[in-house]
Design an enzyme around this catalytic site. Structure first.
Site, mmCIF file in Angstrom:
data_model
loop_
_atom_site.group_PDB
_atom_site.id
_atom_site.type_symbol
_atom_site.label_atom_id
_atom_site.label_comp_id
_atom_site.label_asym_id
_atom_site.label_seq_id
_atom_site.Cartn_x
_atom_site.Cartn_y
_atom_site.Cartn_z
ATOM 1 N N GLU A 1 -3.855 22.549 21.536
ATOM 2 C CA GLU A 1 -4.903 21.607 21.132
ATOM 3 C C GLU A 1 -5.199 21.818 19.655
ATOM 4 O OE1 GLU A 1 -7.975 22.653 20.169
ATOM 5 O OE2 GLU A 1 -7.787 24.758 20.696
ATOM 6 N N LEU B 1 -8.203 20.479 18.218
ATOM 7 C CA LEU B 1 -9.565 20.002 17.977
ATOM 8 C C LEU B 1 -10.340 20.995 17.128
ATOM 9 C CD1 LEU B 1 -11.748 21.629 20.040
ATOM 10 C CD2 LEU B 1 -10.554 20.226 21.696
ATOM 11 N N GLY C 1 -14.989 28.675 -1.068
ATOM 12 C CA GLY C 1 -16.273 29.129 -0.544
ATOM 13 C C GLY C 1 -16.215 30.581 -0.137
ATOM 14 N N GLY D 1 -14.047 31.420 8.851
ATOM 15 C CA GLY D 1 -14.501 32.234 9.977
ATOM 16 C C GLY D 1 -14.267 31.454 11.249
ATOM 17 N N CYS E 1 -11.321 30.739 15.798
ATOM 18 C CA CYS E 1 -9.882 30.434 15.796
ATOM 19 C C CYS E 1 -9.118 31.116 14.664
ATOM 20 C CB CYS E 1 -9.678 28.932 15.731
ATOM 21 S SG CYS E 1 -10.461 28.081 17.100
ATOM 22 N N LYS F 1 -8.824 35.073 14.421
ATOM 23 C CA LYS F 1 -8.094 35.579 15.595
ATOM 24 C C LYS F 1 -6.626 35.139 15.554
ATOM 25 C CE LYS F 1 -8.402 33.351 19.496
ATOM 26 N NZ LYS F 1 -8.048 32.928 20.817
ATOM 27 N N ARG G 1 -19.617 32.717 16.277
ATOM 28 C CA ARG G 1 -18.528 33.685 16.439
ATOM 29 C C ARG G 1 -17.760 33.857 15.124
ATOM 30 N NH1 ARG G 1 -15.443 31.366 21.477
ATOM 31 N NH2 ARG G 1 -16.180 29.430 20.523
HETATM 32 C C1 UGA Z 1 -9.586 25.132 13.607
HETATM 33 C C2 UGA Z 1 -8.540 24.058 13.246
HETATM 34 O O1 UGA Z 1 -9.012 23.269 12.148
HETATM 35 C C3 UGA Z 1 -8.257 23.139 14.442
HETATM 36 O O2 UGA Z 1 -7.216 22.234 14.113
HETATM 37 C C4 UGA Z 1 -7.809 24.016 15.627
HETATM 38 O O3 UGA Z 1 -7.556 23.235 16.774
HETATM 39 C C5 UGA Z 1 -8.919 25.008 15.935
HETATM 40 O O4 UGA Z 1 -9.145 25.830 14.774
HETATM 41 C C6 UGA Z 1 -8.475 25.868 17.090
HETATM 42 O O5 UGA Z 1 -7.519 26.637 16.942
HETATM 43 O O6 UGA Z 1 -9.008 25.719 18.193
HETATM 44 P P1 UGA Z 1 -12.268 25.195 13.753
HETATM 45 O O7 UGA Z 1 -12.120 26.680 13.860
HETATM 46 O O8 UGA Z 1 -13.161 24.491 14.701
HETATM 47 O O9 UGA Z 1 -10.828 24.467 13.864
HETATM 48 O O10 UGA Z 1 -12.851 24.881 12.296
HETATM 49 P P2 UGA Z 1 -12.304 24.423 10.881
HETATM 50 O O11 UGA Z 1 -12.935 23.139 10.534
HETATM 51 O O12 UGA Z 1 -10.844 24.493 10.807
HETATM 52 O O13 UGA Z 1 -12.921 25.553 9.943
HETATM 53 C C7 UGA Z 1 -12.558 26.936 10.077
HETATM 54 C C8 UGA Z 1 -13.185 27.749 8.975
HETATM 55 O O14 UGA Z 1 -12.590 27.437 7.716
HETATM 56 C C9 UGA Z 1 -14.697 27.519 8.793
HETATM 57 O O15 UGA Z 1 -15.322 28.778 8.608
HETATM 58 C C10 UGA Z 1 -14.788 26.675 7.540
HETATM 59 O O16 UGA Z 1 -15.992 26.888 6.838
HETATM 60 C C11 UGA Z 1 -13.602 27.209 6.749
HETATM 61 N N1 UGA Z 1 -13.081 26.244 5.754
HETATM 62 C C12 UGA Z 1 -12.511 25.078 6.157
HETATM 63 C C13 UGA Z 1 -13.143 26.550 4.395
HETATM 64 O O17 UGA Z 1 -13.639 27.622 3.996
HETATM 65 N N2 UGA Z 1 -12.633 25.661 3.504
HETATM 66 C C14 UGA Z 1 -12.056 24.492 3.880
HETATM 67 O O18 UGA Z 1 -11.593 23.740 2.993
HETATM 68 C C15 UGA Z 1 -12.000 24.187 5.237
#
Ligand code: UGA
Length: 433
Positions: free
Chosen positions: A150, A152, A252, A256, A259, A262, A326
Site C-alpha cells: 500500500e 497511502l 525541515g 518521522g 513508516c 522503520k 509514533r
Molecule cells: C509514507 C509514504 O509517503 C507513503 O507512500 C507510504 O505508503 C507510507 O509511508 C507507508 O509506508 O505506509 P507517511 O509516513 O504517512 O507516508 O507520511 P509522509 O507524508 O510520507 O511523511 C513522512 C515524514 O516525512 C513526515 O515526518 C514528514 O514531515 C516528512 N517529510 C515529508 C519531510 O520532512 N519533507 C518532505 O518534503 C516530505
C-alpha cells in the site's frame, strides 16, 4: 466481491472502508476486542480525514462489518488481506511474528480456494514464508499468496486509496491475478502486476527513495545556511525539472512517523542479510538525525543554557492532519529540550489526547491553544507544520512572549513577515542563520 481484511489498524481499516465504498462486501477482523467493540459502536479509533464518514456510511449500507473471529473472516472473503503490524526488532530488521501468527490462524480455516494477500510492509521473500507456513498447517489447502503493497499516506489515506497513483501487486498465479484485477477494477489507476518478490521490494524501494529525497534537501539546507542561499528556492529550481519533481523536497527537522524510520532500517537490514549492504541508506539516516541535532544546537546557541528556559513547542504529531505521534521528530525534540532542563509548554491541534498518554514528565505542560503555549516563553518552536499555526495573530503572540526568539523547524512562515512582527526568526536553510 467479498473481501476480508485481517488487522483493522491504520491500513486495514482505511483500505476496508475504501473497498466497501466502491461496492465490495468487506469484513474487517481484529483480535483486539476493544477495537472491534469501538468500531461496532460506530466510533473510529484513529483520526484520519474522511474516514469516519466512510465507515459510518458503508456500515449503514451493509457493505462493511467487523468481527474478532478469523474463521468468520476467512469464510467471508474470496480474497483475504493480511494488514497486521510489522514492528522493528532492536537491530532494525522486521519482526514478522504477527504475520506468521495470522498465516497459522488462517490455515485451518481454508475450506475452499482463497487468495491470501500480504498488505503489510514486509521484507522481500515474506510471501514465500507465508505460503510455506499455511502449507505446514494445512497441507491440502487450496490458495495462492499475493503481495499488494500500500502507498497511502497518513492524513490523506482516503484520497490516496480512492485515487491512487498506481496499484501494484505481485503474483505467481493467473487465477489469483484475475481475482486481484477484479478487486481493483473500480479504481481508476495504472496497474502494475509483477512477481511476488518485486512487489515486496517496490514498497521498501519507494519509501527509502522518498526518505532519500528528504535527506537530500536537508543536506542542501545545511549548505544553504553556510553559503547564504535559500533552500526553498533551490528546491523550487530543481523541482521544476520533471525528472526530479518538487514533492518531498521540503527541508525541515527530518522525517518521522511509523513508516520511513522503520522501513529504512528494515531495508538496510534486508540488504545486509542478502549480502549486498545498501550503505547509501545509512547516510540518509545520518542526515536525518543531524537535522534535529543542528536545530537544537541553534536553540542552545541563542539561549546559551537551556536549563530553566521556558520554551513553547507548536506541533507534536509526526506531520499535520494526523493524531499520530509514533517516531515523531516533534516529540523527540520536546523530550530533548526537557532533558536539558528546559520547561516546555506544548500544543498540537489533534495530538493532545495521545500526548497525554506519553511519559513526558513534569518538565512538559500540555496546553489548550498555541497562544497559551507562547505566554511568557523565552523561545517559540514550530515542530509540525499545521496550517492553523500560520494563521495565529503573531503580533499578539510576540507581545505575550518574554523574548522574541522564533525557531521554525518546518519553514512554515515567511521570514520577512516574521521579522516585520519583531521576531528574531530562525528557519531551516533559508540564508545564514
Ligand atoms: C509514507 C509514504 O509517503 C507513503 O507512500 C507510504 O505508503 C507510507 O509511508 C507507508 O509506508 O505506509 P507517511 O509516513 O504517512 O507516508 O507520511 P509522509 O507524508 O510520507 O511523511 C513522512 C515524514 O516525512 C513526515 O515526518 C514528514 O514531515 C516528512 N517529510 C515529508 C519531510 O520532512 N519533507 C518532505 O518534503 C516530505
Amino acid at each position: 466481491m467479498k473481501l476480508t481484511l485481517i488487522g483493522s489498524g491504520y491500513v486495514g481499516l482505511t483500505t476496508g472502508a475504501c473497498f466497501a465504498e466502491v461496492g465490495h462486501e468487506v469484513m474487517c477482523v481484529d483480535n483486539d476486542t476493544g477495537k472491534i467493540a469501538t468500531l461496532l459502536r460506530g466510533e473510529i479509533p484513529i483520526y484520519e480525514p474522511g474516514l469516519a464518514d466512510l465507515v459510518t456510511q458503508n456500515v449503514a449500507a451493509g457493505r462493511l462489518s467487523f468481527t474478532t473471529s478469523t474463521e468468520e473472516g476467512v469464510d467471508h472473503g474470496e480474497v483475504v488481506f493480511i494488514a497486521v503490524p510489522t514492528p522493528p526488532n532492536p537491530d532494525g530488521s522486521v519482526d514478522l511474528k504477527f504475520i506468521e501468527k495470522v498465516a497459522r490462524e488462517i490455515a485451518p480455516c481454508l475450506k475452499e480456494y482463497k487468495v491470501i494477500v500480504d498488505k503489510s510492509t514486509v521484507p522481500v521473500k515474506t510471501g514465500e514464508k507465508v505460503a510455506e507456513t499455511i502449507l505446514r498447517y494445512a497441507p491440502s489447502a487450496e490458495f495462492d499468496v499475493v503481495s499488494n503493497p500500500e502507498f497511502l499516506r497518513e492524513g490523506s489515506a482516503v484520497a490516496d486509496l480512492m485515487k491512487p497513483d498506481r496499484i501494484v501487486f505481485g503474483s505467481n498465479s493467473d487465477r489469483a491475478s484475475a481475482l486481484m484485477k477484479k478487486v481493483y477494477e473500480p479504481f481508476v489507476a495504472p496497474l502494475l502486476v509483477t512477481d511476488i518478490a518485486s512487489a515486496e521490494l517496490i514498497k521498501h524501494a519507494a519509501n527509502s527513495f522518498l526518505a532519500l529525497k528528504i535527506s537530500y534537501i536537508n543536506a542542501i539546507s545545511e549548505i544553504c545556511e553556510a553559503s547564504g542561499a535559500d533552500v526553498e528556492l533551490v528546491a523550487e529550481g530543481i523541482g521544476m525539472d520533471t525528472r526530479i519533481g518538487r514533492a518531498f523536497l521540503n527541508a525541515g527537522l527530518g522525517y518521522g512517523g511509523s513508516c520511513f524510520p522503520k522501513d529504512i532500517a528494515a531495508f538496510i537490514a534486508i540488504s545486509e542479510q542478502l549480502g549486498v549492504p545498501f550503505d547509501l541508506l545509512k547516510e540518509v539516516q545520518r542526515i536525518n538525525r543531524r537535522q534535529i541535532d543542528r536545530f537544537i544546537d541553534r536553540i542552545r546557541k541563542a539561549l546559551w543554557v537551556l536549563e530553566e528556559k521556558r520554551i513553547a513547542v507548536w506541533g507534536l504529531t509526526f506531520k499535520p492532519d494526523t493524531d499520530d505521534l509514533r517516531c515523531s521528530v516533534a516529540v523527540d525534540l520536546v523530550e530533548r529540550l526537557a532533558a536539558e532542563g528546559a520547561v516546555v509548554t506544548a500544543y498540537d491541534p489533534k495530538g493532545m489526547e495521545r500526548a497525554r498518554e506519553l511519559p513526558l514528565g513534569s518538565k512538559i505542560r500540555l496546553v489548550a491553544s498555541p497562544e497559551e503555549a507562547a505566554v511568557g516563553v523565552e523561545a517559540l518552536v514550530i515542530a509540525t507544520e499545521w496550517p492553523e499555526f500560520a494563521r495565529v495573530d503573531f503580533r499578539k503572540v510576540r507581545q505575550s512572549m518574554l523574548s522574541p526568539l522564533l525557531f521554525d523547524g518546518r519553514n512554515l512562515l515567511a521570514p520577512g513577515t516574521m521579522r516585520g512582527h519583531g521576531f528574531d526568526y530562525h528557519s531551516i536553510g533559508r540564508g545564514a542563520p
